[in-house]
Design a protein around this motif. Structure first.
Motif, short mmCIF file in Angstrom:
data_model
loop_
_atom_site.label_atom_id
_atom_site.label_comp_id
_atom_site.label_asym_id
_atom_site.label_seq_id
_atom_site.Cartn_x
_atom_site.Cartn_y
_atom_site.Cartn_z
N ILE A 1 -11.62 4.81 42.96
CA ILE A 1 -12.06 5.20 41.46
C ILE A 1 -13.24 4.17 41.14
O ILE A 1 -13.60 3.08 41.56
CB ILE A 1 -11.11 5.46 39.50
CG1 ILE A 1 -10.85 3.45 39.46
CG2 ILE A 1 -10.08 5.89 40.33
CD1 ILE A 1 -9.98 3.40 38.09
N ASP A 2 -14.43 4.80 40.03
CA ASP A 2 -15.31 4.07 39.63
C ASP A 2 -15.66 2.59 38.94
O ASP A 2 -14.38 2.49 38.30
CB ASP A 2 -16.83 4.96 39.11
CG ASP A 2 -17.23 5.42 40.13
OD1 ASP A 2 -17.34 5.03 41.76
OD2 ASP A 2 -18.10 5.98 40.01
N ILE A 3 -16.33 1.93 39.00
CA ILE A 3 -16.01 0.45 37.76
C ILE A 3 -17.21 0.31 37.45
O ILE A 3 -18.27 0.26 37.77
CB ILE A 3 -15.51 -0.29 38.23
CG1 ILE A 3 -15.34 -1.24 36.76
CG2 ILE A 3 -15.93 -1.48 39.34
CD1 ILE A 3 -14.51 -2.81 37.44
N ALA B 1 -3.51 2.76 39.68
CA ALA B 1 -2.51 3.26 40.89
C ALA B 1 -3.00 4.35 40.06
O ALA B 1 -2.38 5.88 41.33
CB ALA B 1 -1.58 2.35 39.94
N ALA B 2 -2.71 4.92 38.49
CA ALA B 2 -2.99 6.66 38.77
C ALA B 2 -3.78 7.45 38.41
O ALA B 2 -3.52 8.67 39.61
CB ALA B 2 -2.92 6.26 36.61
N ALA B 3 -4.71 6.78 39.12
CA ALA B 3 -5.34 8.19 39.77
C ALA B 3 -4.82 8.31 41.29
O ALA B 3 -4.99 9.52 41.73
CB ALA B 3 -7.10 6.80 40.66
N ALA B 4 -3.65 8.13 42.16
CA ALA B 4 -3.43 8.36 42.94
C ALA B 4 -2.59 9.74 42.38
O ALA B 4 -2.29 10.48 43.48
CB ALA B 4 -1.88 7.71 43.27
N ARG C 1 -6.31 12.62 36.15
CA ARG C 1 -7.48 12.74 36.00
C ARG C 1 -8.45 11.40 35.99
O ARG C 1 -9.42 11.35 35.49
CB ARG C 1 -7.65 13.64 34.85
CG ARG C 1 -7.28 15.07 35.17
CD ARG C 1 -7.21 15.63 33.41
NE ARG C 1 -6.95 17.14 33.61
CZ ARG C 1 -7.61 18.00 33.15
NH1 ARG C 1 -9.07 17.95 33.33
NH2 ARG C 1 -7.15 19.91 33.77
N LEU C 2 -8.10 10.40 36.59
CA LEU C 2 -8.43 9.19 36.38
C LEU C 2 -9.50 8.62 37.41
O LEU C 2 -9.28 9.40 37.94
CB LEU C 2 -7.67 7.77 36.34
CG LEU C 2 -8.32 6.38 36.13
CD1 LEU C 2 -8.75 6.31 34.78
CD2 LEU C 2 -6.94 5.59 36.24
N ASP C 3 -10.67 8.37 36.42
CA ASP C 3 -12.43 8.76 37.32
C ASP C 3 -12.73 7.89 37.09
O ASP C 3 -13.44 7.11 38.16
CB ASP C 3 -13.23 9.38 36.92
CG ASP C 3 -13.97 10.35 37.97
OD1 ASP C 3 -13.18 10.05 39.12
OD2 ASP C 3 -14.91 10.86 37.79
N TRP D 1 -12.28 7.93 32.12
CA TRP D 1 -12.95 7.08 31.79
C TRP D 1 -11.50 6.27 31.11
O TRP D 1 -11.09 6.39 30.10
CB TRP D 1 -14.04 6.80 31.30
CG TRP D 1 -14.44 7.92 32.24
CD1 TRP D 1 -14.24 8.74 33.53
CD2 TRP D 1 -16.24 7.73 31.91
NE1 TRP D 1 -15.39 9.28 33.83
CE2 TRP D 1 -16.63 8.58 32.70
CE3 TRP D 1 -17.35 7.40 31.96
CZ2 TRP D 1 -18.50 8.67 33.86
CZ3 TRP D 1 -18.53 7.13 32.25
CH2 TRP D 1 -19.11 7.52 32.86
N ALA D 2 -10.97 5.09 31.24
CA ALA D 2 -10.77 4.09 30.78
C ALA D 2 -11.25 2.88 30.42
O ALA D 2 -11.71 2.58 31.11
CB ALA D 2 -9.31 3.86 31.21
#
Length: 297
Positions: A193-195, A143-146, A151-153, A126-127
């Protein structure tokens, strides 16, 4: 191989200071969707080591049931960041929350460590979105989630730090921040991803809290970060899908699943034109509703 985690309700996300052992134990009884076991802002410098040990013990001992466990580490540039990350990688929580993410490189550094340690893909990243650079780079960060290896969620809005760093005022309605919040929502949605919205600081203002929850929902947020257990119930109530909305989503999905509609992009349901995108949106709503219902069985 790293796979994307299943959809989980993240209506209420409560910060818990890792230095407070009593609070960590009490958290096992709270009706909250996710817990951020905090090693950063909520912990004084002289308690960092104790907090790290207690969070390690809490995650390892379990007993948190459905609650998603997220460890927020200190930043890489701090005296505690390296040890925090080592512990979090070994503990294998549901997610590691990185503070002050300002570029995709911040994510890559941690993802590389997780993958090298062969930590299962169920541990996500998570960021915290809380710096001016994060606002300027929100699209690139999301875009890293692509790349599944990253693992960015989830994005977590750090509105207090954002106000500090930008000198923007924290006022009702958050007009000075609306553009940044919308930018982060758009980036999150663009890459699936969620926010999670930022915290409400005024514990004695229930009406203000309810208003900001509603504003967050209208802006597209999936849930809200909380600073006290008393905020959990109203937050859950605000972000829980309405029964009528769930029923309508199920109806649309069922109609698009009929063989005669398999290749159609738009159909008529109960006299209303709906597109396939509405079925896709409804699928997420139904998944969250089903996950919540499963807890009560």
């Amino acid at each position: 191989m790293v796979t994307k985690a299943p959809i989980r309700p993240r209506r209420s996300v409560l910060y818990m200071p890792g230095s407070n052992a009593r609070a960590l134990e009490k958290a096992k009884t709270l009706d909250v969707d996710a817990l951020i076991l905090d090693l950063e802002d909520a912990v004084a410098p002289d308690a960092k080591g104790t907090a790290r040990d207690q969070v390690r013990e809490a995650v390892g001992s379990g007993g948190y049931g459905h609650r998603e466990l997220v460890i927020r580490v200190n930043g890489f540039s701090t005296p505690w960041g390296a040890e925090d990350l080592d512990m979090a990688i070994a503990a294998r929580p549901d997610a590691i929350l990185l503070p002050k993410v300002s570029s995709p490189a911040d994510l890559d550094r941690v993802a590389h460590r997780l993958n090298a340690a062969r930590v299962p893909g169920t541990t996500r990243i998570w960021a915290m979105m809380e710096t001016p650079l994060a606002m300027l780079n929100a699209g690139a960060i999301a875009a890293a989630a692509a790349n599944p290896e990253t693992r960015l969620d989830c994005f977590v809005m750090g509105t207090n730090d954002l106000a500090k760093e930008t000198r923007a005022a924290l006022v009702p309605g958050r007009a000075p921040m609306r553009a940044w919040l919308a930018t982060c929502v758009a980036a999150a949605r663009a890459y699936g991803i969620d926010i999670i919205d930022g915290v409400w600081n005024h514990l004695d203002d229930d009406e203000g809290f309810a208003t900001e929850c509603r504003e967050g929902i209208e802006a597209g947020m999936d849930g809200k970060t909380l600073i006290h257990p008393r905020q959990i119930a109203p937050c859950n109530a605000a972000f829980t899908p309405a029964a009528d909305d769930i029923a309508w989503a199920r109806r649309i999905i069922a109609e698009f699943e009929r063989p005669e509609n398999a290749a159609r992009g738009a159909i008529q349901v109960d006299g209303r034109m709906v597109e396939r995108l509405h079925a896709e949106m409804g699928a997420r709503l139904v998944a969250i509703a089903d996950a919540l219902a499963a807890r009560d069985m």
